[in-house]
Design an enzyme around this catalytic site. Structure first.
Site, PDB file in Angstrom:
ATOM      1  N   ASP A  27       0.832  -1.217   0.000  1.00 61.72           N
ATOM      2  CA  ASP A  27       0.000   0.000   0.000  1.00 61.72           C
ATOM      3  C   ASP A  27       0.865   1.265   0.000  1.00 61.72           C
ATOM      4  O   ASP A  27       1.984   1.266   0.519  1.00 61.72           O
ATOM      5  CB  ASP A  27      -0.905  -0.029   1.249  1.00 61.72           C
ATOM      6  CG  ASP A  27      -2.071   0.939   1.122  1.00 61.72           C
ATOM      7  OD1 ASP A  27      -2.352   1.416   0.012  1.00 61.72           O
ATOM      8  OD2 ASP A  27      -2.707   1.215   2.161  1.00 61.72           O
ATOM      9  N   HIS A  44       2.273   3.262  -8.955  1.00 57.53           N
ATOM     10  CA  HIS A  44       2.056   1.836  -9.248  1.00 57.53           C
ATOM     11  C   HIS A  44       3.234   1.282 -10.057  1.00 57.53           C
ATOM     12  O   HIS A  44       3.699   0.162  -9.817  1.00 57.53           O
ATOM     13  CB  HIS A  44       0.749   1.636 -10.025  1.00 57.53           C
ATOM     14  CG  HIS A  44      -0.484   2.055  -9.267  1.00 57.53           C
ATOM     15  ND1 HIS A  44      -0.699   1.704  -7.952  1.00 57.53           N
ATOM     16  CD2 HIS A  44      -1.572   2.794  -9.636  1.00 57.53           C
ATOM     17  CE1 HIS A  44      -1.859   2.200  -7.548  1.00 57.53           C
ATOM     18  NE2 HIS A  44      -2.403   2.875  -8.551  1.00 57.53           N
ATOM     19  N   LEU A 138      10.256 -20.728  -4.538  1.00 54.93           N
ATOM     20  CA  LEU A 138       9.265 -19.906  -3.832  1.00 54.93           C
ATOM     21  C   LEU A 138       7.860 -20.076  -4.435  1.00 54.93           C
ATOM     22  O   LEU A 138       7.703 -20.048  -5.656  1.00 54.93           O
ATOM     23  CB  LEU A 138       9.689 -18.430  -3.960  1.00 54.93           C
ATOM     24  CG  LEU A 138       8.782 -17.391  -3.338  1.00 54.93           C
ATOM     25  CD1 LEU A 138       8.939 -17.388  -1.816  1.00 54.93           C
ATOM     26  CD2 LEU A 138       9.105 -16.004  -3.887  1.00 54.93           C
TER      27      LEU A 138
HETATM   28  C1  IPE Z   1      -5.491  -2.822  -0.098  1.00 50.75           C
HETATM   29  O1  IPE Z   1      -5.124  -1.476  -0.277  1.00 50.75           O
HETATM   30  C2  IPE Z   1      -5.446  -3.553  -1.394  1.00 50.75           C
HETATM   31  C3  IPE Z   1      -4.133  -3.654  -2.038  1.00 50.75           C
HETATM   32  C4  IPE Z   1      -2.989  -3.297  -1.557  1.00 50.75           C
HETATM   33  C5  IPE Z   1      -4.156  -4.269  -3.320  1.00 50.75           C
HETATM   34  P1  IPE Z   1      -6.225  -0.334  -0.393  1.00 50.75           P
HETATM   35  O2  IPE Z   1      -5.482   0.939  -0.505  1.00 50.75           O
HETATM   36  O3  IPE Z   1      -7.191  -0.637  -1.462  1.00 50.75           O
HETATM   37  O4  IPE Z   1      -6.969  -0.455   1.002  1.00 50.75           O
HETATM   38  P2  IPE Z   1      -7.875   0.590   1.800  1.00 50.75           P
HETATM   39  O5  IPE Z   1      -8.958   1.023   0.881  1.00 50.75           O
HETATM   40  O6  IPE Z   1      -6.998   1.718   2.186  1.00 50.75           O
HETATM   41  O7  IPE Z   1      -8.349  -0.164   2.993  1.00 50.75           O
HETATM   42  C1  IPE Z   2      -1.690   0.196  -3.324  1.00 46.48           C
HETATM   43  O1  IPE Z   2      -1.444   1.565  -3.322  1.00 46.48           O
HETATM   44  C2  IPE Z   2      -1.980  -0.340  -4.709  1.00 46.48           C
HETATM   45  C3  IPE Z   2      -3.356  -0.776  -4.916  1.00 46.48           C
HETATM   46  C4  IPE Z   2      -4.301  -0.786  -4.023  1.00 46.48           C
HETATM   47  C5  IPE Z   2      -3.698  -1.218  -6.256  1.00 46.48           C
HETATM   48  P1  IPE Z   2      -2.633   2.619  -3.306  1.00 46.48           P
HETATM   49  O2  IPE Z   2      -2.980   2.928  -4.710  1.00 46.48           O
HETATM   50  O3  IPE Z   2      -3.741   2.153  -2.460  1.00 46.48           O
HETATM   51  O4  IPE Z   2      -1.915   3.864  -2.660  1.00 46.48           O
HETATM   52  P2  IPE Z   2      -2.558   4.923  -1.641  1.00 46.48           P
HETATM   53  O5  IPE Z   2      -3.104   4.136  -0.483  1.00 46.48           O
HETATM   54  O6  IPE Z   2      -3.637   5.651  -2.371  1.00 46.48           O
HETATM   55  O7  IPE Z   2      -1.409   5.800  -1.257  1.00 46.48           O
HETATM   56 MG    MG Z   3      -4.145   2.377  -0.486  1.00 49.61          MG
END
Ligand code: IPE
Ligand code: IPE
Ligand code: MG
Length: 253
Positions: A27, A44, A138
């Site tokens: 995240d 990303h 792995l």
């Molecule tokens: C969780 O992250 C899903 C992934 C890392 C793929 P999100 O950014 O979507 O989660 P929330 O919405 O903050 O809980």
């Molecule tokens: C995690 O990073 C990737 C996915 C959930 C696909 P985020 O895109 O949720 O990044 P933040 O939380 O907005 O910083």
């Molecule tokens: Mg996120």
């Protein structure tokens, strides 16, 4: 960048207690990009480098199962251009990385409801599974269009479809009907970006995991950060309901 590992490197860093199964909520990509006045997709893209680094670090440390949360069932709610960019990135990552992973004997499995993806992406996923299914290195599980509740409901459906009588339904039998039964319970859960929530990831398998939360944003997470999490895990006393004295006695034997 390549993730190919030679055999000497894999066993180069012995650690006393290595988690058998590490699960990661990757995240913070969006915030990483925002801090740099870049579009979210730049985060990303940079995050793919962290994925490579962590796969490599896990294999090197002797972790047997690595489960990465790449796209949740809730992430479809994001703006459609971001969802589209993520789909393109998955396709590119699979196309570019699978051969190298295969050479490193990594077994790849994409876990989730794959039916919502484009036919081309589903085809690429099937090819990746097929190419790597007999690898003995792995076990890499990548969760896409995945939700922990979905996985539990799917397990219930499988059990009902097999007409298993209720008195035969045990925790073990239930776990055997999950999506990745052979990866087992999660020993170490890692979430980056200072959020301390599970967000519908591996709800069953996290029952007794050690939970590691770090403020580091996913695109900044690397081998060093992964090793910090492993070192933290090695210091945990996992009691599974027992007393500390019982655990010390067992370890002394
Ligand atoms: C969780 O992250 C899903 C992934 C890392 C793929 P999100 O950014 O979507 O989660 P929330 O919405 O903050 O809980
Ligand atoms: C995690 O990073 C990737 C996915 C959930 C696909 P985020 O895109 O949720 O990044 P933040 O939380 O907005 O910083
Ligand atoms: Mg996120």
């Amino acid at each position: 960048m390549t993730i190919v590992m030679d055999k000497n490197e894999i066993s180069a860093q012995p650690r006393v207690r290595v988690p058998q199964h590490v699960a990661v909520v990757m995240d913070g990509n969006g915030r990483w990009a925002k801090k740099r006045f870049l579009p979210r997709v730049a985060g990303h893209k940079k995050g793919v480098e962290s994925v490579r680094a962590v796969i490599r670090a896990a294999a090197k440390a002797g972790v047997k199962n690595l489960t990465l949360f790449a796209f949740s069932s809730e992430n479809w709610k994001r703006p459609s251009d971001e969802v589209q960019a993520l789909m393109t990135l998955f396709m590119q990552a699979l196309t570019n990385e699978v051969q190298e992973l295969h050479k490193s004997r990594v077994r790849i499995r994409l876990v989730g409801d794959l039916s919502r993806f484009s036919p081309a992406l589903q085809q690429k996923i099937q090819e990746s599974h097929h190419l790597t299914e007999n690898n003995d290195g792995l076990n890499l599980n990548i969760c896409v269009n995945y939700g922990g509740r979905w996985e539990i409901v799917e397990a219930c459906k499988k059990i009902v479809e097999k007409c298993i009588p209720s008195q035969e339904i045990t925790e073990d039998l239930f776990a055997q009907n999950l999506q990745i039964p052979d990866s087992g319970d999660v020993d170490l859960f890692i979430r980056t970006s200072a959020e301390s929530r599970i967000s519908n990831f591996l709800l069953w398998q996290l029952a007794y995991s050690e939970l590691y939360f770090t403020p580091v944003l996913w695109p900044d997470f690397n081998e060093e950060e992964f090793n910090k999490a492993l070192d933290w895990f090695a210091e945990r006393e996992r009691r599974f309901g027992k007393t500390s004295e019982q655990i010390s006695l067992k370890e002394a034997q």
